[in-house]
Design a protein around this motif. Structure first.
Motif, mmCIF file in Angstrom:
data_model
loop_
_atom_site.group_PDB
_atom_site.id
_atom_site.type_symbol
_atom_site.label_atom_id
_atom_site.label_comp_id
_atom_site.label_asym_id
_atom_site.label_seq_id
_atom_site.Cartn_x
_atom_site.Cartn_y
_atom_site.Cartn_z
ATOM 1 N N GLU A 23 0.814 -1.217 0.000
ATOM 2 C CA GLU A 23 0.000 0.000 0.000
ATOM 3 C C GLU A 23 0.850 1.271 0.000
ATOM 4 O OE1 GLU A 23 -3.416 0.155 0.044
ATOM 5 O OE2 GLU A 23 -3.457 -2.007 -0.198
ATOM 6 N N ARG A 25 2.541 3.181 -2.146
ATOM 7 C CA ARG A 25 2.264 4.256 -3.106
ATOM 8 C C ARG A 25 0.969 4.988 -2.754
ATOM 9 N NH1 ARG A 25 3.137 2.759 -9.027
ATOM 10 N NH2 ARG A 25 5.174 3.579 -8.534
ATOM 11 N N ASP A 26 -0.073 4.226 -2.401
ATOM 12 C CA ASP A 26 -1.351 4.841 -2.044
ATOM 13 C C ASP A 26 -1.250 5.654 -0.756
ATOM 14 O OD1 ASP A 26 -2.613 3.769 -4.262
ATOM 15 O OD2 ASP A 26 -3.339 1.997 -3.180
ATOM 16 N N ARG A 28 1.445 7.097 0.452
ATOM 17 C CA ARG A 28 2.236 8.306 0.171
ATOM 18 C C ARG A 28 1.367 9.380 -0.490
ATOM 19 N NH1 ARG A 28 5.835 10.198 -4.068
ATOM 20 N NH2 ARG A 28 7.450 11.464 -3.113
ATOM 21 N N ARG A 29 0.582 8.978 -1.469
ATOM 22 C CA ARG A 29 -0.314 9.938 -2.137
ATOM 23 C C ARG A 29 -1.334 10.512 -1.166
ATOM 24 N NH1 ARG A 29 -1.369 6.445 -7.525
ATOM 25 N NH2 ARG A 29 0.554 6.982 -8.598
ATOM 26 N N ALA A 30 -1.901 9.648 -0.323
ATOM 27 C CA ALA A 30 -2.896 10.100 0.650
ATOM 28 C C ALA A 30 -2.268 11.067 1.652
ATOM 29 C CB ALA A 30 -3.505 8.908 1.372
ATOM 30 N N LYS A 32 0.345 13.068 1.186
ATOM 31 C CA LYS A 32 0.610 14.356 0.529
ATOM 32 C C LYS A 32 -0.674 15.153 0.328
ATOM 33 C CE LYS A 32 4.263 14.806 -2.012
ATOM 34 N NZ LYS A 32 5.313 14.861 -2.954
ATOM 35 N N SER A 33 -1.746 14.492 -0.097
ATOM 36 C CA SER A 33 -2.990 15.222 -0.335
ATOM 37 C C SER A 33 -3.609 15.700 0.977
ATOM 38 C CB SER A 33 -3.978 14.386 -1.140
ATOM 39 O OG SER A 33 -4.407 13.269 -0.415
ATOM 40 N N GLU A 34 -3.530 14.900 2.033
ATOM 41 C CA GLU A 34 -4.057 15.332 3.339
ATOM 42 C C GLU A 34 -3.256 16.514 3.888
ATOM 43 O OE1 GLU A 34 -6.572 14.485 5.531
ATOM 44 O OE2 GLU A 34 -7.434 13.302 3.921
ATOM 45 N N LYS A 36 -1.689 18.785 2.132
ATOM 46 C CA LYS A 36 -2.072 19.971 1.356
ATOM 47 C C LYS A 36 -3.442 20.476 1.769
ATOM 48 C CE LYS A 36 0.673 19.089 -2.739
ATOM 49 N NZ LYS A 36 0.656 18.733 -4.162
ATOM 50 N N ARG A 81 -4.396 3.581 3.214
ATOM 51 C CA ARG A 81 -4.687 5.000 3.029
ATOM 52 C C ARG A 81 -5.859 5.506 3.865
ATOM 53 N NH1 ARG A 81 -5.027 6.713 -2.409
ATOM 54 N NH2 ARG A 81 -5.958 8.579 -1.617
#
Length: 97
Positions: A23, A25-26, A28-30, A32-34, A36, A81
């Motif tokens: 998990e 990659r998911d 990491r993306r979550a 970063k978006s949280e 921001k 995530r």
């Protein structure tokens, strides 16, 4: 001389855990978006900083930390995530049970 950042405190994440996790990659993306989405007025969002191993090495989780959590000698483990918003709240200083 003391310099103060216009950015929120960084979130530290173990690079090795991210790489090993299915998990990763998911998550990491979550993260970063949280980060921001949670920025406050007048400040920049917190940075996600990849670190070396924290020495915990959980089997199916990713280790996160912040300056505040390290002061308390606490780490937050994230398996997927969906756990990211709660993990960031814990890193900000909210005590988990």
């Amino acid at each position: 001389m003391i310099a103060r950042s216009r950015r929120a405190a960084p979130v530290l994440v173990c690079r090795k855990c991210l790489k090993r996790s299915d998990e990763g990659r998911d998550v990491r993306r979550a993260l970063k978006s949280e980060l921001k989405a949670s920025k406050r007025d007048g400040t920049k969002p917190a940075k996600l900083v990849m670190t070396g191993c924290f020495g915990l090495c959980p089997k199916n989780s990713i280790v996160l930390a912040s300056g505040a959590s390290l002061t308390r000698q606490e780490y937050v483990l994230v398996a997927d995530r969906d756990q990211v918003p709660r993990a960031l709240a814990l890193l900000d200083g909210e005590r988990g049970e």
